[in-house]
Structure formats: C-alpha cells, structure tokens
Design an enzyme around this catalytic site. Structure first.
Site, mmCIF file in Angstrom:
data_model
loop_
_atom_site.group_PDB
_atom_site.id
_atom_site.type_symbol
_atom_site.label_atom_id
_atom_site.label_comp_id
_atom_site.label_asym_id
_atom_site.label_seq_id
_atom_site.Cartn_x
_atom_site.Cartn_y
_atom_site.Cartn_z
ATOM 1 N N HIS A 236 -3.077 3.369 -4.467
ATOM 2 C CA HIS A 236 -2.441 2.859 -3.243
ATOM 3 C C HIS A 236 -1.008 2.389 -3.523
ATOM 4 O O HIS A 236 -0.540 1.423 -2.915
ATOM 5 C CB HIS A 236 -3.264 1.710 -2.648
ATOM 6 C CG HIS A 236 -4.545 2.147 -2.004
ATOM 7 N ND1 HIS A 236 -4.604 2.693 -0.738
ATOM 8 C CD2 HIS A 236 -5.820 2.125 -2.480
ATOM 9 C CE1 HIS A 236 -5.861 2.982 -0.448
ATOM 10 N NE2 HIS A 236 -6.620 2.664 -1.481
ATOM 11 N N TYR B 166 -15.455 -4.677 8.268
ATOM 12 C CA TYR B 166 -14.215 -3.918 8.441
ATOM 13 C C TYR B 166 -13.949 -3.736 9.933
ATOM 14 O O TYR B 166 -14.361 -2.758 10.543
ATOM 15 C CB TYR B 166 -14.310 -2.574 7.729
ATOM 16 C CG TYR B 166 -13.951 -2.639 6.257
ATOM 17 C CD1 TYR B 166 -14.071 -3.823 5.538
ATOM 18 C CD2 TYR B 166 -13.489 -1.518 5.572
ATOM 19 C CE1 TYR B 166 -13.744 -3.892 4.201
ATOM 20 C CE2 TYR B 166 -13.151 -1.578 4.228
ATOM 21 C CZ TYR B 166 -13.283 -2.771 3.541
ATOM 22 O OH TYR B 166 -12.945 -2.839 2.217
ATOM 23 N N ASP C 286 0.862 -1.179 0.000
ATOM 24 C CA ASP C 286 0.000 0.000 0.000
ATOM 25 C C ASP C 286 0.898 1.228 0.000
ATOM 26 O O ASP C 286 2.113 1.124 -0.167
ATOM 27 C CB ASP C 286 -0.956 -0.005 1.194
ATOM 28 C CG ASP C 286 -2.315 0.594 0.847
ATOM 29 O OD1 ASP C 286 -2.372 1.800 0.559
ATOM 30 O OD2 ASP C 286 -3.312 -0.146 0.852
ATOM 31 N N GLU D 29 -10.044 2.575 -5.051
ATOM 32 C CA GLU D 29 -9.800 3.963 -4.645
ATOM 33 C C GLU D 29 -8.661 4.623 -5.416
ATOM 34 O O GLU D 29 -7.813 5.303 -4.844
ATOM 35 C CB GLU D 29 -9.515 4.022 -3.140
ATOM 36 C CG GLU D 29 -10.668 3.534 -2.279
ATOM 37 C CD GLU D 29 -10.369 3.581 -0.797
ATOM 38 O OE1 GLU D 29 -11.300 3.856 -0.012
ATOM 39 O OE2 GLU D 29 -9.211 3.341 -0.399
#
Length: 617
Positions: free
Chosen positions: A269, A429, A194, A336
């Site tokens: 990321h 999550y 990441d 994302e």
C-alpha cells in the site's frame, strides 16, 4: 375495594415504568440505569463545581457544549459547593466500583452529581448527562431524576478513518472527533497513507506531500475501472495535513478524551511513497509506473525489503511522526503486501539468503521486525494488521485482527500472546453499504446493515478467559474508496459508528436491539441532524428477495426489514404503497416481470424510509 386499588396501583406503576423506560435513550447503554420520579431544573443560575485540576481542559468544553445544547450560559467554580440546591458537581471519588473512564451520575430535584476518578470519567459522565437533557432550547430545562453507574467494557473503543483514498479537510476531522467522542469513542485511528495519497507533512522528505499527496483526476469513473495515471497528466486531486494542523487535531482530540493513532502503511500500500521516492522500489524497471495510484489495484506498490536505505528512510519518517503524536501507539500497516517484485528483486533475495529466510512471508516478517525496532526505539508500541503474524511474527506488537474465514487472527493473536484489537471486516468495515445494494450509493457489493454491526460480539467464544484478557477492544473502519465527499463519509459513519460504540462500551447483558433502535428514533437521529451530520436512515429499508418458478410461471417474493415494530406494505400495480396497500404477512406469489414496490410504515401511516422498487425478472 382492595382488589380495585391493587389493579389501579398496578396500572399506575406499569405506566410509570413505561414512561421511565422511554426516557432511557442512552447510547452507549450504561451498566445500570434507574429512572426516578421528579426532575432537576437547569437554568442560567445553575452553578457548576469542577475540581481545580480539570478547570483548564474540561471547563471550556463543558460550558461550550451546555450553551450549544441548551442555549444557557453557565459558569464554573473550583471550590466545593456551599449551597443546598441548583448545582452540578463533578466530584473526585475513590470508590472501587468506579473504574478508569467510568463514572456515576445522579440527578435529583436539588442537584446533579458526577463522580469519577479521572478526566476521562468526568468527560464520559458529562456525555451521558448531555443525553439526559431534552432536545430544544428554553430558559428552564427539566432533566429527569436518575441514577447511573457505568464503566466501559473495553479500553479500546475505536473508529478508523481512511483519508488517503479521498482526502478530508482538517475541519471535517475535528467535527467527527467531536461527534464520536460524545458517544465515548476514545481512539481515532487515522489512516494517513496508502496507494492513493500521502497525507502527512514530513519535513525531511518534502516530496512525500509535493508529489505523493496529489493524483490525477478520475472522477466519474468507477473505482475499480480506473486506468493508471501517466506522468503527463495534471495531478489535481488530493491534499495533506501540515504538522501544525495535526497538532491542532491532537489537542482538540485530547480535550475530548480521544487518542489519535497515526497509520503509515508499509511495506505494501505504498504507491504514493514510491511515486515520491522511486529509489525505494525494488529494482530498476523501465516498465514500472511511478505515479500516485488513482484507484483500483496499484501494482508495484511494495517497498523494497532488501535495501538498507528503505529502513533508513522509514527511521527518519517514524522519528518525525513519533515526535508529533503523543500516542504510545504507531500503526505501520503491514497488510496485503504484494510480494511479486520481491521474488525478482536481487536486493530482497540477497537478504533472504543471508538471513536463512525460507520464503517471502518470512522476508515480510524480517521487514516488520526491523520496523518494530525502529518504532520501539521511539518508545512507541507498534500496531499492525494481522498479516504481520505471518512468517515469524512480530513479538511486542499489537495486532488488529481483521481477516476471518480462511484466516483466524481473532484466535491466533491472543493465543500467541499478542494484545489484540478486533476489527472484523464482516462486522466492522462500514465502507460496505448499509441497505439493499441497488438502493445505496456506490460501494462494495456487500451489505453490512446497522443491526449486524450492533449484534457483533468482539470476543470469540473459543478463547479462554486468560486469552480473552488480551483483547483490548473493538474498532470500526471506514475505508475511503467510495467516500469522495464529506456528506458521503458521514452517511457511511452514522449511525453505524454509534452501534460500534455500544459494542465497545456496553456489557452484552445490557444490550438490546429494539431499545437501541428506539433510542435512535426518539433522540439520536434528531441530535445528529441538529449537529448537521448527514445521518443515514437505511435502517428503514425493505429488503426484497425472490425466485422465479418457471414450472408454474410465478415469482415467489419474500420481504424483510431489520427494524422492529413496523409493517411492510407493498403493491404490484406500479403505484407507490401506502397503508391502504397490501400488508406483507408472509411470502407471496405474483406474475414474473411485475414491478414490485414496498415500503415500511408506522401505525400512523407514515412512510419511514425510501420505497423499494424492483422488477421481478
């Protein structure tokens, strides 16, 4: 007289039924459990009969765990039993009712029989047997007689661990795989890459770990308030796994029926990757920061989708990873992605024009499809987060459906024919705190209590039966922004990973929150603590809410708990509550600015969790 006998018999049967029910502390709850009278006595003389084909892999695990659990040192034989009693037999079966990974477990006075068709079934049956063994070590252990028939609801029962934001050492990974597998979790999704760190050795590109695995120290500064690192700062925080360490993790997991799925998150990321190899960024920009992110948002973190060198680089990386990991899956992220730079990048715009792509969403789809070809060339199945559905999608991929609300990938993916894994951020999550946010460690300002994880239903009711078949299973995710230590990581994992394990394994009809809570309290909290796991007890939290009535100058207070069977007691005089304080029955009124203290108590008067303390202002 007959009436009296009937009443006494009814009483005895009721007591027996309750006693048997109290013994059913299995997690995840099996398909069918029948508790019977009597016990099997386990001693050092008990023999284990294990088929020859499983001796190499299963034997060392069985013997080590039995010694760890009971203190007894047993032996195995590969032949069929020629004795009449005091043995445990693992028996291969062809019974149609026993599915892949399923088993039957029968405990009687004379013997224990575990039937299964495969290694996974024997492993899972043994985990249930371990849970039937009372905690504690003695020379003679009584295991209650029972008959269990059990098959998994889903083939995908996963846990994702993010080690990019905060690196966790190999020994910690091994420990979690050992614990999770004992609850029939069979997929370990390893988020290795990441913005904040590249954690896997790639021999062809050493700078990925030489630079990409290390970042500047921002300890003590809130994650979202951290300023970007500069090139002059020492990079002291981080770490990575060598390929030899990864092979060790894979072998360890295989013996525990766990498939290790690596994730390399691209094209977004990717700040740690870009910091290591800046030529993979979109264009030359003197203002761009090519340092590994230290937290918060990471601008300029998307790979260039227009340079052919990007795909050549990824092909090299994916080849090494594919050779290293035997899993048929390889996760490429895809979530994302900030496409701001793509809009300004001449390389990206050129590719967009040449391929008649109408926007950057279709450019991402172009990127994902090219990566998918690389993955499939290695005879792997590509997994991506549900953003890869945008544009023209990625046929042949498997989707992790995490978004909800404005997006509905949990419906879109299976309806469009994609194999789908449910990873709802609302229910799965577990980086979100698990008790009142002001009482929990730092984390997202969203509460995901244990009961909410447990009561999740992965298959949406809107799907048809045919569409529902495309749901491979369920996975819970622990993102690493707020888990800097091993202790904190475990605190967030347990017991919510156990709740997710039951969601993934057990049929909805056998699930029951009060039974699950009771099982935790009577057996599993102690078991986890015995394994030196830092298990959270946030289940015992008292949740306060209140409103100030300015017209009457009053505070109206409402108290809740997710547990069943306990009572809340509270005070408004500043003293800690006991069972001699006021018992909470319903909402009440008090003076504004009062210091409220509330706690959860059992019938003995023991305080079960922390005292909730709140100034009503």
């Amino acid at each position: 007289m007959k009436k009296l006998i009937f009443i006494l018999l009814s009483f005895v049967l009721a007591v027996t039924a309750n006693a048997q029910e109290n013994k059913n502390t299995f997690i995840p709850q099996p398909e069918s459990v029948v508790m019977n009278q009597g016990n099997f006595t386990l001693t050092n003389t008990t023999k284990i009969f294990l088929p020859k084909k499983f001796q190499k892999d299963l034997k060392p695990y069985l013997l080590a765990k039995l010694e760890e659990d009971t203190g007894l040192m047993l032996k195995t034989e590969s032949k069929r039993p020629k004795i009449n009693s005091n043995y445990i037999q693992f028996q291969i079966t062809k019974e149609a009712s026993v599915e892949h990974e399923g088993y039957t477990l029968e405990v009687s006075d004379l013997k224990i029989i575990i039937k299964a068709k495969d290694y996974a079934g024997f492993f899972n049956g043994f985990q249930t047997l371990r849970q039937a063994i009372p905690l504690g070590k003695t020379e003679s252990i009584e295991i209650p007689n029972l008959l269990i028939k059990d098959n998994p609801r889903f083939n995908w029962r996963g846990v994702m661990l993010d080690v990019s934001r905060h690196f966790q050492p190999k020994e910690f990974i091994l420990k979690q795989i050992d614990v999770l597998s004992s609850y029939k979790i069979n997929k370990f999704h390893w988020h290795l890459v990441d913005d904040q760190g590249w954690r896997i050795e790639i021999k062809k590109y050493p700078n990925l770990t030489k630079k990409g695995a290390w970042r500047a120290d921002r300890t003590g500064i809130s994650w979202w308030s951290r300023k970007p690192a500069t090139s002059e700062e020492p990079k002291t925080v981080g770490g990575f796994y060598t390929q030899e360490e990864i092979k060790e993790v894979i072998a360890y997991a295989k013996a525990r029926n766990v498939e290790v799925i690596p994730e390399i998150d691209v094209p977004g990321h990717s700040k740690a990757l870009i910091a290591s190899y800046p030529e993979l960024f979109c264009y030359d920009d003197a203002k761009a920061n090519f340092e590994v992110a230290v937290g918060g948002k990471a601008p300029d973190n998307a790979l260039c989708a227009g340079k052919e060198t990007t795909y050549e680089f990824l092909e090299d990386v994916i080849k090494e990873i594919a050779e290293l990991f035997p899993s048929k899956y390889l996760h490429i992220g895809g979530d994302e992605c900030n496409k701001t730079n793509w809009k300004k990048c001449p390389y990206c715009q050129k590719v967009k024009t040449e391929n008649n792509l109408k926007d950057e969403e279709e450019l991402q789809s172009h990127f994902i499809q090219k990566v998918n070809k690389i993955v499939t060339a290695q005879k792997k199945i590509m997994i991506g987060w549900d953003e890869i559905l945008s544009g023209k999608g990625a046929k042949g991929a498997t989707i992790m459906a995490w978004r909800r609300g404005r997006h509905s990938p949990q419906l879109q993916a299976p309806r469009e024919g994609y194999p789908t894994i449910m990873t709802s951020y609302i229910y799965s999550y577990i980086s979100q705190v698990q008790g009142p946010s002001f009482m929990e460690p730092e984390g997202p300002n969203v509460v995901l209590p244990l009961s909410k994880v447990y009561n999740h239903e992965p298959i949406p009711s809107e799907l048809t039966a045919e569409e529902a078949k495309r749901v491979l299973g369920n996975e819970t995710c622990l993102w690493g922004e707020f888990t800097p230590t091993e202790e904190h990581c475990e605190y967030m994992l347990y017991p919510r990973a156990l709740a997710s394990a039951e969601v993934s394994w057990s049929q909805p009809k056998v699930k029951d929150w009060s039974r699950f809570q009771s099982a935790l309290e009577k057996w599993h909290f102690k078991r986890l603590e015995r394994a030196n796991v830092n298990v959270a007890k946030s289940i015992y939290s008292v949740y306060p809410s209140y409103a100030i009535d300015q017209l009457h100058n009053e505070a109206i207070v409402y108290l809740q708990t997710e547990t069943v069977g306990y009572a809340i007691y509270y005070t408004t005089d500043g003293k800690d509550p006991t069972i001699n304080a006021t018992k909470y029955e319903r909402d009440f009124k008090t003076t504004p600015r009062t210091l409220l203290k509330a706690g959860l108590f059992n019938k003995k008067g023991d305080l079960l969790g922390e005292i909730t303390e709140l100034r009503l202002k």
